[in-house]
Design a protein around this motif. Structure first.
Motif, PDB file in Angstrom:
ATOM      1  N   VAL A   1       0.756  -1.199  -0.079  1.00  0.00           N
ATOM      2  CA  VAL A   1       0.093   0.009   0.109  1.00  0.00           C
ATOM      3  C   VAL A   1       0.846   1.143  -0.063  1.00  0.00           C
ATOM      4  N   ASN A   2       2.220   1.166   0.059  1.00  0.00           N
ATOM      5  CA  ASN A   2       3.127   2.188  -0.253  1.00  0.00           C
ATOM      6  C   ASN A   2       3.150   3.000   0.990  1.00  0.00           C
ATOM      7  N   THR A   3       3.122   2.515   2.085  1.00  0.00           N
ATOM      8  CA  THR A   3       3.131   3.388   3.322  1.00  0.00           C
ATOM      9  C   THR A   3       4.648   2.986   4.061  1.00  0.00           C
TER      10      THR A   3
ATOM     11  N   ASN B   1       2.506   8.031   3.266  1.00  0.00           N
ATOM     12  CA  ASN B   1       2.416   7.329   2.336  1.00  0.00           C
ATOM     13  C   ASN B   1       3.063   8.042   1.164  1.00  0.00           C
ATOM     14  N   THR B   2       4.061   7.152   0.774  1.00  0.00           N
ATOM     15  CA  THR B   2       5.272   7.201  -0.268  1.00  0.00           C
ATOM     16  C   THR B   2       4.506   7.861  -1.938  1.00  0.00           C
ATOM     17  N   ASN B   3       3.425   7.199  -2.096  1.00  0.00           N
ATOM     18  CA  ASN B   3       2.741   7.416  -3.260  1.00  0.00           C
ATOM     19  C   ASN B   3       2.291   8.910  -3.355  1.00  0.00           C
ATOM     20  N   THR B   4       1.366   9.335  -2.452  1.00  0.00           N
ATOM     21  CA  THR B   4       0.565  10.343  -2.311  1.00  0.00           C
ATOM     22  C   THR B   4       1.348  11.753  -1.502  1.00  0.00           C
TER      23      THR B   4
END
Length: 927
Positions: free
Chosen positions: A149-151, A184-187
């Motif tokens: 989940v990219n966290t 969150n590395t994505n958002t």
């Protein structure tokens, strides 16, 4: 046949992972080329086989043109042979590539354990864990990376002592210290729990913080404070909901102040906290109160607006207003250009109303003050320099001003100003030029003296007979001359005519040229002899004409405007030497405490001649019968005065003395004796005029100075001794005082001045810092560099305090044994006996001191005693309490004409300096 990439790829390529998309397309294109090559090879074989048959001669084979339906698409990635022309129709791919799971390399480490769980697709970091990703840096006791989940989760470690290794989240210039964080590395969004973040001198402590992006944070139940104790802050503003823009602003809804977790009614339905680190314009909140002493009613003081014009200059517009109609205005500006110059300017104006209009005690008075200070960096231009120190205005400004900022300066007797520009022209000889405007104002007599301007130029010494090589020797080689010129426009006026056209009516303009010629040489090896002559020419535009008016039977003096000049000259020679005397006590006793005393004497004998310039004087009749006459010079009252009309031939004598001693040092490890000064100087001088008819011997002047008590006490003294006696009318007569039944000399005046400073640093090393900025303001206002006349009392004006700059010191464990304190004492006495007055003209003692009773309690006192009038002088009592993030001050003037008090409590931080309570009683204004 028609082959395309789509026909060959029988599955949806877009559904593959983005990381495999590029390789899949490349493989499909290679397979397409293989199939095309195979088909082309088959057609070639078949064609070659048909070519082996012998055609029928009777039948003509006609060529047949056919169109190949196969479209061959050549990938631009395939390098074509040199002789093959490139014709790729899909040279650039128009489909935007999707971003990968991570845009950069993730670096992580931990001290105890790094665990990778493939089933959960998580990475566990334990003990002193760190994760670095782009501009993101996280340090914590435990970090969990979930790449499904990219966290990234960061938290504390729980042990037997509690929690440790709280996370530190850093992104760019923003630093957050929470209990835990989910990022969150994505958002790039995050949720932060129990965070502490510093913003432009303030700290925000929040239960839950949501990071929307790099520039917006949402806070719930946050505490905003400037306290250094973040675990238990002395005060904070509770923000139920707030929006934070880092290093710019905080916008909050309902907020109120808590003091040690106790809510107070100090609150607002919404609030705005500026967080910028650069200069920003804004409102300056005033102090409010009631003036009960002069019936001016309620007031607002020192409120206004601050203009951050640029990085080099600012402007503060401040004002005072009283409900009876009195008002004041202040303009203050600071400017600076690094490595060039810096300065500040201020203008103060007050319109004071006493009582109410229509009442018999109503009075109105207008006062003003202008100050300007400018300094130039010495490295900016070594050959030229501009400086300014201006302090001018109403003579009664410091006595009548109702602004407490000026309270310590009301005893100033003189206002002085100087603006100068100097330029040096390098060369042989060197030329120096300076232009200066000066101002001197006596606040008691309200007399003002101006020079607008003074122009001075000089040429350095020229030695016409010096040798080309080697030092100058003898009387001839040391002959030198200079050229100096000085021009002035001098104005004398009063306070009421200042800045009015009438002030120029009595202006005096003149210029003086001088050429001194000097030489020096040695005589009898041990004597230095010098000789000089000086020629002067004086120009003036103001002369007088004096005559006797027979009609009115009086002497009339009339001003004459026009150019006129006169020339004078004189001659002086002197001879002197230096005599050293040494009293060595070690010859009799090697262990003597006083080992030696050295006495240095510098005697000098001089002779001067000043001719009489009678040609510039004329005789007039001043009586009706024509028997009474007098002399006058038309240059009387001119800028440089009239030339002398009396010939003098004087012999002068002066003697300088200095006493020093060598004493045995108390420290037994030191072998060299310690040098101490017994008497800095003891000087006496007098002269004898051989050409005078009477009173040939001039009074003897004696001056001296010494330092005692480890150079902590300075003592200066002086006296004038007259050898002549007085007659019954107290006039000097040509009879020596000793021949008139008196002593050898008659002391006509004497003075003694002493100053003493002492602090705890001299005994225990506990130093108490002074308020240097307030003392600088005293000097700018024409006051003293110390607090013997008190300190400025406007505690709300943060520009005069150093609290934001100085370091907070923790209380000493042995504080009771090293209490910081300081003390200053000044004593002065003057004696006059010119005409048998035999009286003390002035006799006073001034003292001031500060002591820190506890680590956060300071008490100060400034006072004095007038022994002549048997009364205390200006007295100020000060109390200061350091309340950690707050500061409380109380100043009280209990006696005298300036009785008043001032109470202040406010936050130290300059960010919240307007949050204060200021109550005062103004001193009574006397007209």
């Amino acid at each position: 046949m028609h082959f395309t990439q789509k026909n060959i790829c029988n599955f949806d390529c877009s559904k593959t992972k983005p990381s495999l998309h590029k390789n899949t397309l490349l493989a499909l294109r290679i397979n397409s080329y293989k199939i095309l090559f195979f088909l082309s090879f088959t057609v070639l074989i078949n064609t070659f086989g048909f070519g082996q048959e012998i055609p029928n001669k009777s039948k003509v084979i006609t060529p047949v043109t056919t169109t190949d339906t196969v479209n061959v698409v050549v990938d631009s990635l395939v390098k074509l042979p040199i002789n093959v022309k490139e014709s790729d129709s899909v040279k650039t791919d128009s489909i935007q590539k999707k971003k990968g799971l991570l845009e950069d390399i993730v670096k992580y480490k931990a001290t105890d354990r790094v665990s990778i769980n493939q089933k959960e697709q998580k990475i566990y970091l334990y003990n002193e864990a760190e994760v670095l990703y782009q501009d993101l840096e996280i340090k914590a006791g435990i970090i969990v990376i979930d790449y499904t989940v990219n966290t990234v989760y960061a938290g504390r470690i729980k042990d037997s002592t509690g929690y440790s290794q709280a996370p530190v989240f850093k992104q760019g210039n923003n630093i957050i210290e929470p209990d835990s964080i989910i990022f969150n590395t994505n958002t790039q969004k995050a949720v932060v729990f129990n965070s502490k973040t510093e913003q432009s001198g303030g700290t925000i402590i929040s239960e839950i913080t949501k990071k929307e992006n790099d520039s917006v944070f949402f806070v719930k139940n946050g505490k905003f404070t400037t306290s250094e104790n973040l675990d238990d802050p002395e005060y904070y503003f509770l923000m139920r909901k707030a929006k934070l823009v880092p290093n710019k602003k905080v916008i909050t809804g309902l907020t109120n102040m808590y003091i040690y977790d106790v809510p107070t009614p100090i609150g607002l339905p919404f609030a705005f906290f500026p967080m910028t680190k650069t200069q920003t314009s804004g409102v300056i909140f005033p102090s409010f109160g009631q003036d009960s002493g002069n019936d001016r009613g309620y007031f607002l003081q020192n409120g206004g607006y601050y203009f951050a014009i640029s990085d080099f200059v600012d402007l503060a517009v401040l004002g005072d207003y009283y409900t009876n109609g009195s008002y004041g205005m202040r303009l203050e500006s600071n400017y600076a250009l690094r490595y060039k110059f810096k300065g500040n300017m201020s203008f103060r104006y007050e319109n004071l109303l006493n009582s109410e209009r229509g009442f018999p005690d109503f009075a109105q008075n207008t006062i003003y003050n202008i100050r300007w200070s400018h300094t130039q960096d010495q490295k900016s231009n070594p050959s030229s320099r501009f400086s300014a120190s201006v302090n001018l205005g109403s003579s009664q400004f410091y006595r009548q001003s109702i602004n407490q900022l000026n309270n310590s300066n009301f005893q100033n007797n003189t206002l002085a100003s100087s603006v100068s520009y100097s330029k040096t022209f390098q060369g042989e000889p060197q030329v120096n030029l300076s232009v200066t405007a000066t101002h001197s104002q006596n606040t008691n007599t309200e007399r003002i003296d101006l020079t607008l301007p003074t122009i001075q130029a000089s040429v350095t010494r020229v030695f016409p007979f010096e040798p080309k090589e080697g030092p100058k020797k003898g009387i001839i080689q040391n002959i030198n001359f200079q050229y100096n010129v000085r021009g002035e426009n001098r104005i004398q006026t009063t306070d009421s005519l200042f800045f009015k056209p009438e002030m120029f009516d009595n202006a005096r303009i003149g210029m003086r040229h001088s050429i001194p010629i000097t030489t020096n040489f040695k005589v009898f090896k041990h004597f230095s002899m010098s000789a000089s002559t000086n020629f002067e020419e004086t120009w003036t535009l103001n002369t007088i004409d004096r005559f006797y008016d027979t009609t009115n039977q009086e002497v009339v003096t009339r001003d004459v405007n026009g150019f006129d000049s006169f020339r004078t000259y004189n001659f002086t020679t002197s001879i002197g030497t230096t005599i050293y005397g040494l009293f060595d006590f070690t010859k009799k006793n090697k262990d003597a405490k006083i080992q030696a005393i050295r006495h240095v004497m510098r005697p000098e004998l001089s002779y001067s001649i000043n001719p009489a310039f009678d040609q510039f004087y004329e005789e007039i009749v001043i009586s009706a019968d024509g028997l009474t006459t007098t002399e006058f010079s038309r240059f009387e009252g001119s800028l440089f005065g009239a030339p002398g009309n009396r010939f003098s031939s004087s012999i002068g004598f002066s003697l300088g003395n200095n006493f020093e001693a060598k004493v045995k040092d108390k420290d037994s490890t030191k072998t060299e004796p310690k040098k101490i000064i017994l008497l800095n100087n003891l000087n006496l001088n007098t002269s004898y005029d051989m050409a005078a008819d009477s009173l040939n011997l001039a009074p003897m002047r004696v001056t001296g100075g010494l330092q005692i008590l480890n150079k902590k006490m300075n003592i200066n003294f002086g006296m004038v001794l007259d050898p002549y006696a007085l007659d019954n009318n107290n006039r000097r007569v040509n009879v020596f005082n000793v021949n008139n039944g008196g002593s050898l000399f008659r002391m006509t005046s004497a003075n003694v001045n002493m100053s003493y400073s002492l602090s705890s640093k001299d005994f225990t090393g506990a130093e108490r810092p002074d308020n240097e900025r307030a003392m600088e303001d005293n000097l700018r206002s024409g006051g003293r560099a110390d607090d013997l006349f008190g300190q400025p009392e406007d505690f709300a004006d943060r520009r005069l305090t150093d609290d934001d700059d100085k370091e907070e010191k923790e209380p000493d464990e042995f504080y009771n044994y090293s209490i910081p304190w300081s003390m200053r004492v000044a004593y002065a006495v003057n004696y006059n006996n010119n005409q048998r007055e035999n009286q003390i003209a002035s006799h006073s003692l001034m003292f001031s001191g500060d002591v820190d009773l506890s680590p956060r309690w300071t008490v100060g006192l400034s006072s004095g005693y007038d022994f002549l009038n048997n009364d205390f002088t200006f007295t100020q009592i000060r109390f200061e309490r350091d309340l950690l993030s707050w500061r409380m001050n109380f100043s009280w003037i209990p006696i005298g004409t300036r009785t008043s008090w001032n109470f202040f409590i406010g936050i130290k931080s300059s960010m919240l300096k307007d949050l204060k309570y200021d109550q005062r009683r103004q001193p009574d204004v006397r007209f």
